[in-house]
Enzyme design. Structure first.
Site, PDB file in Angstrom:
ATOM      1  N   SER A 160       0.861  -1.174   0.000  1.00 61.51           N
ATOM      2  CA  SER A 160       0.000   0.000   0.000  1.00 61.51           C
ATOM      3  C   SER A 160       0.904   1.233   0.000  1.00 61.51           C
ATOM      4  CB  SER A 160      -0.881  -0.046   1.254  1.00 61.51           C
ATOM      5  OG  SER A 160      -1.619   1.141   1.398  1.00 61.51           O
ATOM      6  N   LYS A 169      -1.122  -0.952  -4.334  1.00 64.63           N
ATOM      7  CA  LYS A 169      -2.332  -0.169  -4.036  1.00 64.63           C
ATOM      8  C   LYS A 169      -1.904   1.270  -3.801  1.00 64.63           C
ATOM      9  CE  LYS A 169      -4.792   0.043   0.293  1.00 64.63           C
ATOM     10  NZ  LYS A 169      -5.432  -0.757   1.361  1.00 64.63           N
ATOM     11  N   LYS A 180      -2.801   5.031  -2.564  1.00 62.74           N
ATOM     12  CA  LYS A 180      -3.742   5.844  -1.792  1.00 62.74           C
ATOM     13  C   LYS A 180      -4.124   7.040  -2.661  1.00 62.74           C
ATOM     14  CE  LYS A 180      -3.871   3.681   2.206  1.00 62.74           C
ATOM     15  NZ  LYS A 180      -5.122   3.167   2.787  1.00 62.74           N
ATOM     16  N   ASP A 198      -7.100   3.148  -3.085  1.00 65.82           N
ATOM     17  CA  ASP A 198      -7.832   3.194  -1.813  1.00 65.82           C
ATOM     18  C   ASP A 198      -8.033   4.653  -1.432  1.00 65.82           C
ATOM     19  OD1 ASP A 198      -8.902   2.899   0.699  1.00 65.82           O
ATOM     20  OD2 ASP A 198      -7.198   1.808   1.560  1.00 65.82           O
ATOM     21  N   GLU A 258     -11.035   0.903  -3.535  1.00 61.05           N
ATOM     22  CA  GLU A 258     -11.349   0.570  -2.145  1.00 61.05           C
ATOM     23  C   GLU A 258     -11.952   1.781  -1.428  1.00 61.05           C
ATOM     24  OE1 GLU A 258      -7.949  -1.149  -0.212  1.00 61.05           O
ATOM     25  OE2 GLU A 258      -8.749  -0.864   1.797  1.00 61.05           O
ATOM     26  N   ASP A 277     -13.767  -1.430   2.907  1.00 59.98           N
ATOM     27  CA  ASP A 277     -12.889  -1.582   4.069  1.00 59.98           C
ATOM     28  C   ASP A 277     -13.636  -0.970   5.263  1.00 59.98           C
ATOM     29  OD1 ASP A 277     -10.922  -1.342   6.009  1.00 59.98           O
ATOM     30  OD2 ASP A 277      -9.459  -0.303   4.771  1.00 59.98           O
ATOM     31  N   LYS A 296     -10.233  -7.152   7.775  1.00 53.49           N
ATOM     32  CA  LYS A 296      -9.342  -6.745   8.862  1.00 53.49           C
ATOM     33  C   LYS A 296     -10.002  -7.248  10.138  1.00 53.49           C
ATOM     34  CE  LYS A 296      -7.488  -2.510   6.728  1.00 53.49           C
ATOM     35  NZ  LYS A 296      -7.591  -1.039   6.676  1.00 53.49           N
ATOM     36  N   GLY A 350      -4.342  -4.373   6.029  1.00 48.32           N
ATOM     37  CA  GLY A 350      -3.336  -4.152   7.068  1.00 48.32           C
ATOM     38  C   GLY A 350      -3.536  -2.809   7.727  1.00 48.32           C
TER      39      GLY A 350
END
Ligand code: OSB
Ligand code: MG
Length: 369
Positions: free
Chosen positions: A136, A162, A164, A189, A214, A239, A263, A291
């Protein structure tokens, strides 16, 4: 039968190798609460994934300490557990606070697996000996810096990247990474940074062949995600919105997501994560393990969970050196051909390095049960 005798909380501040920037803020040091539970000569460890502030969810390190110490402990005192799954019912009178509850449950699972003389992964029903690692990548100061960071991770062998994103840092950075890496499994995400009014803008992401977007919308907006899903070709993964197995069921029922980020902390514990696993498997919904910048204790637990059969996409489980110079637990997790190996020792299969724990601890609490 596990009869917890003593519970301790350790508040640790562990410096990150790189600042981690998301749509909700920047983190340079992971302020994290660890739980140890002793029973019958064994010590079980759990990591609370709550952050320093209420930015990802309502919980913080300090609310978790408060809820564990002042409300969960009195409920656990004097009890014995045949199985860790019994804990959720004991803690059910406490509304919310899934991360606080999950940390206690994690310590109980570690004790349970140790008492059985088995690795946690095996106790959970693992079918893999290694899990595919993704990474990430936080928001960077500029696009060249981002492309360089991604290139370094691809070079190391990460199987999925991934990015952000947030308003003002989305289409252009994604376009630049996609141009440089046409075949890289890529996702984004947003950590809830958009609203349904941004649907037209978010549709621009459809051209980059992303694995998923995400949590584009607010955590409490399942219906908004279901509406957005009808106008996007990129699958939505949730998420923040999935705070319980029931919430995950609701999201799938109304078409708010096609992929689930699991998660255990956000869901309220490993038992809840197992319930989501079974729900998703029954419906053919792909899962991956998210995570929260865990130390080796939380990472070991995530790796064990990710070894279950329903987890079919690369995870936000990266090598230790991507997060920390020195982790609390040993040995560190390494990347091997893009995979992280599932520990084979009993329990979590990693050892707390007590000297390091001591060095990085800023406060601690302990209760005799
Ligand atoms: O949204 O997945 C998230 C880290 C902290 C809080 C929320 C998230 C993340 C990450 C990092 O994306 C994942 C990791 O631990 O590698
Ligand atoms: Mg996320």
């Amino acid at each position: 039968m596990i009869r917890p005798e003593r519970i301790s909380l350790h508040l640790v501040e562990l410096p990150l190798v790189q600042p981690f920037v998301t749509s909700f803020g920047e983190e340079r040091v992971r302020r994290v609460l660890l739980v140890s539970m002793t029973a019958d000569g064994l010590i079980g460890w759990g990591e609370c994934v709550a952050g320093a502030g209420p930015w990802y969810s309502a919980e913080t390190v300090d609310t978790a300490r408060h809820v564990i110490g002042d409300f969960a402990l009195p409920l656990v005192r004097g009890r014995a557990f045949d199985h860790p799954r019994e804990l959720a019912a004991v803690l059910a009178p406490i509304r919310g606070h899934p991360m606080a509850k999950a940390a206690l449950e994690a310590a109980l699972w570690d004790l349970h697996a140790q008492a059985a003389g088995k690795p946690l992964a095996q106790v959970l029903g693992a079918v893999r000996t290694e899990v595919p690692a993704g990474v990430s990548v936080g928001i960077q100061p500029n696009i060249p810096a981002l492309v360089e960071r991604v290139a370094a991770f691809v070079e190391q062998g990460y199987q999925r990247v991934k990015l952000k994103v947030k308003p003002g840092w989305d289409v252009e950075p994604v376009a630049a990474v996609r141009e440089r890496f046409p075949d890289l499994p890529l996702s984004v995400d947003a950590n809830a940074a958009y609203t349904l009014d941004d649907a037209n803008h978010l549709r621009k992401l459809d051209r980059f062949d992303l694995l998923m977007v995400e949590q584009p919308l607010p955590y409490d907006d399942l219906v908004g995600h279901a509406r957005l899903a009808r106008t996007l070709s990129t699958p939505i993964c949730l998420d923040e919105s999935l705070s319980s197995p029931h919430r995950a069921w609701e999201a799938l029922e109304i078409g708010a997501c096609r992929i689930i980020n699991v998660k255990q902390g956000r869901l309220g514990g490993l038992s809840a994560a197992l319930a989501v696993h079974d729900l998703a498997q029954g419906r053919g919904v792909p899962l991956w393990c998210g995570g929260m910048l865990e130390t080796g204790i939380g990472r070991a637990l995530n790796v064990a969970l990710a070894a279950l059969p329903g987890f079919t996409l690369p995870h936000d489980i990266s090598a230790t050196d991507r997060y920390y110079y020195q982790d609390l637990a040993v040995p560190p997790f390494h990347l091997e051909r893009g995979f992280i190996r599932v520990p084979q020792g009993t329990g979590l299969g990693v050892e707390m390095d007590l000297a390091r724990l001591h060095r990085f601890t800023v406060a601690s609490w302990a209760w005799q049960l």
